[in-house]
Design a protein around this motif. Structure first.
Motif, mmCIF file in Angstrom:
data_model
loop_
_atom_site.group_PDB
_atom_site.id
_atom_site.type_symbol
_atom_site.label_atom_id
_atom_site.label_comp_id
_atom_site.label_asym_id
_atom_site.label_seq_id
_atom_site.Cartn_x
_atom_site.Cartn_y
_atom_site.Cartn_z
ATOM 1 N N MET A 33 -1.017 14.391 -12.054
ATOM 2 C CA MET A 33 -0.509 14.716 -10.693
ATOM 3 C C MET A 33 -0.200 16.224 -10.820
ATOM 4 N N MET A 34 -0.270 17.098 -9.849
ATOM 5 C CA MET A 34 0.339 18.472 -9.708
ATOM 6 C C MET A 34 1.755 18.182 -9.281
ATOM 7 N N THR A 35 2.608 19.240 -9.323
ATOM 8 C CA THR A 35 3.935 19.332 -8.927
ATOM 9 C C THR A 35 3.860 19.977 -7.607
ATOM 10 N N ALA A 36 5.021 19.995 -6.900
ATOM 11 C CA ALA A 36 5.131 20.657 -5.580
ATOM 12 C C ALA A 36 4.867 21.991 -5.893
ATOM 13 N N GLU A 37 5.457 22.713 -6.927
ATOM 14 C CA GLU A 37 5.342 24.037 -7.187
ATOM 15 C C GLU A 37 3.676 24.318 -7.431
ATOM 16 N N ASP A 38 2.974 23.416 -7.929
ATOM 17 C CA ASP A 38 1.403 23.772 -8.083
ATOM 18 C C ASP A 38 0.585 23.804 -7.125
ATOM 19 N N MET A 39 1.277 22.869 -6.038
ATOM 20 C CA MET A 39 0.523 22.727 -4.789
ATOM 21 C C MET A 39 0.814 23.948 -4.027
ATOM 22 N N GLU A 40 2.060 24.367 -4.037
ATOM 23 C CA GLU A 40 2.422 25.701 -3.354
ATOM 24 C C GLU A 40 1.860 26.801 -3.657
ATOM 25 N N GLU A 41 1.584 26.908 -5.088
ATOM 26 C CA GLU A 41 0.689 27.974 -5.659
ATOM 27 C C GLU A 41 -0.563 28.239 -5.156
ATOM 28 N N LEU A 42 -1.318 26.791 -5.111
ATOM 29 C CA LEU A 42 -2.610 26.575 -4.502
ATOM 30 C C LEU A 42 -2.657 27.258 -3.119
ATOM 31 N N ARG A 43 -1.962 26.729 -2.337
ATOM 32 C CA ARG A 43 -1.764 27.188 -0.970
ATOM 33 C C ARG A 43 -1.754 28.553 -0.452
ATOM 34 N N LYS A 44 -0.956 29.286 -1.495
ATOM 35 C CA LYS A 44 -0.646 30.793 -1.339
ATOM 36 C C LYS A 44 -1.913 31.738 -1.911
ATOM 37 N N ALA A 45 -2.741 31.079 -2.797
ATOM 38 C CA ALA A 45 -3.849 31.678 -3.332
ATOM 39 C C ALA A 45 -4.997 31.882 -2.545
ATOM 40 N N SER A 46 -5.889 32.615 -2.704
ATOM 41 C CA SER A 46 -6.959 32.859 -1.888
ATOM 42 C C SER A 46 -8.510 33.647 -2.650
ATOM 43 N N GLY A 47 -9.480 33.579 -2.380
ATOM 44 C CA GLY A 47 -10.472 34.243 -3.007
ATOM 45 C C GLY A 47 -10.747 33.708 -4.458
ATOM 46 N N SER A 48 -10.916 34.572 -5.257
ATOM 47 C CA SER A 48 -11.353 34.310 -6.707
ATOM 48 C C SER A 48 -10.083 33.826 -7.531
ATOM 49 N N ALA A 49 -8.912 34.045 -7.037
ATOM 50 C CA ALA A 49 -7.676 33.597 -7.581
ATOM 51 C C ALA A 49 -7.614 31.970 -7.101
ATOM 52 N N PHE A 50 -7.898 31.787 -5.793
ATOM 53 C CA PHE A 50 -7.817 30.164 -5.530
ATOM 54 C C PHE A 50 -8.961 29.574 -6.417
ATOM 55 N N VAL A 60 0.942 -1.151 0.176
ATOM 56 C CA VAL A 60 0.109 -0.152 0.201
ATOM 57 C C VAL A 60 0.804 1.215 -0.294
ATOM 58 N N PRO A 61 0.685 2.209 -0.879
ATOM 59 C CA PRO A 61 1.633 3.493 -1.002
ATOM 60 C C PRO A 61 1.540 3.935 0.521
ATOM 61 N N ALA A 62 2.563 4.234 0.862
ATOM 62 C CA ALA A 62 3.035 5.255 2.228
ATOM 63 C C ALA A 62 2.280 6.419 2.089
ATOM 64 N N GLU A 63 1.879 6.860 3.010
ATOM 65 C CA GLU A 63 1.468 8.296 3.256
ATOM 66 C C GLU A 63 2.566 9.166 3.195
ATOM 67 N N GLY A 64 2.396 10.274 2.463
ATOM 68 C CA GLY A 64 3.361 11.474 2.338
ATOM 69 C C GLY A 64 4.544 11.103 1.365
ATOM 70 N N THR A 65 4.526 9.854 0.494
ATOM 71 C CA THR A 65 5.553 9.594 -0.410
ATOM 72 C C THR A 65 5.436 9.814 -1.657
ATOM 73 N N THR A 66 4.458 10.682 -2.041
ATOM 74 C CA THR A 66 4.168 11.094 -3.306
ATOM 75 C C THR A 66 5.284 12.242 -3.897
ATOM 76 N N ASP A 67 5.970 11.816 -4.861
ATOM 77 C CA ASP A 67 6.975 12.975 -5.782
ATOM 78 C C ASP A 67 6.331 13.793 -6.705
ATOM 79 N N HIS A 68 5.825 14.912 -6.028
ATOM 80 C CA HIS A 68 4.902 15.453 -7.101
ATOM 81 C C HIS A 68 5.733 16.151 -8.271
ATOM 82 N N SER A 69 6.924 16.420 -8.346
ATOM 83 C CA SER A 69 7.711 16.758 -9.276
ATOM 84 C C SER A 69 7.942 15.674 -10.328
ATOM 85 N N SER A 70 8.114 14.366 -9.989
ATOM 86 C CA SER A 70 8.201 13.238 -10.706
ATOM 87 C C SER A 70 6.981 12.800 -11.600
#
Length: 215
Positions: free
Chosen positions: A142-159, A125-135
């Motif tokens: 799948m989203m990259t780590a950069e994509d996820m960081e962009e989403l975390r920083k966004a809010s409102g309509s931009a989010f 069973v794939p372990a928790e937190g082992t997803t390599d977003h970049s690869s």
């Protein structure tokens, strides 16, 4: 005279005995051959067919495609949940929040089910937190780590916009994985789940495209 008469009698007796022996031998040979044939042609092929059927049934329970589907869909769903969990505190649109809630409600139980199948099959069973977003970017949407960081920083309509655009790509990847499972898998419950994923996520893709003004 007595001696002359006994000779023909003995000869007849010997001939009769020989004839009887030949008949018995022929019958006995037929019985043995028949019994041997029945054992070889009846029981053995039947047992062989039964073993073959059992082997086929065993293989039919799940195959490599089912394993790949489960092992691929678990991290895929986990990332979708990671994205959805950001919506309550960052989204402006009630529709986006509703979509995120629906994604969590559907995919969290599916992760548990998929994990249960893999455990039953004796697979990792794939372990928790082992997803390599970049690869894994581009693989199954799948989203990259950069994509996820962009989403975390966004809010409102931009989010809202970023969330829907990313989730559409993510869903398209899940649908492609599910279609592969439907085509190549053999485990009926997995194929059924794949059908549900195709149906629900295609509907969500249509809804998000509509909200983005793309329909």
């Amino acid at each position: 005279m007595t001696s002359k008469r006994s000779l023909p009698r003995r000869a007849a007796a010997v001939a009769a005995a020989c004839t009887a022996a030949l008949v018995l031998a022929a019958c006995g040979g037929g019985d043995d051959g028949s019994a041997g044939h029945d054992t070889h042609g009846g029981s053995s092929p039947s047992a062989s067919a039964s073993a073959s059927a059992s082997a086929s049934a065993s293989k039919g329970r799940h195959n490599a495609a089912d394993i790949a589907f489960a092992q691929g869909m678990i991290p895929h769903h986990r990332q979708a949940l990671e994205m959805a969990e950001l919506a309550p505190g960052r989204a402006k649109s009630a529709e986006v929040k509703k979509l995120a809630e629906a994604i969590e409600k559907a995919q969290d139980p599916e992760i548990r089910t998929l994990s249960g199948w893999l455990t039953t099959w004796g697979e990792d069973v794939p372990a928790e937190g082992t997803t390599d977003h970049s690869s894994t970017h581009g693989a199954a949407g799948m989203m990259t780590a950069e994509d996820m960081e962009e989403l975390r920083k966004a809010s409102g309509s931009a989010f809202d916009t970023a969330f829907m655009e990313m989730m559409i790509e993510h869903h398209e990847g899940a649908v492609a994985m599910a279609e592969t499972e439907r085509a190549d898998g053999s485990y009926a419950p997995a194929k059924k789940m794949a059908g549900q994923i195709i149906s629900s996520q295609t509907a969500e893709i249509d809804r998000m495209n509509e909200l983005l003004g793309k329909n």
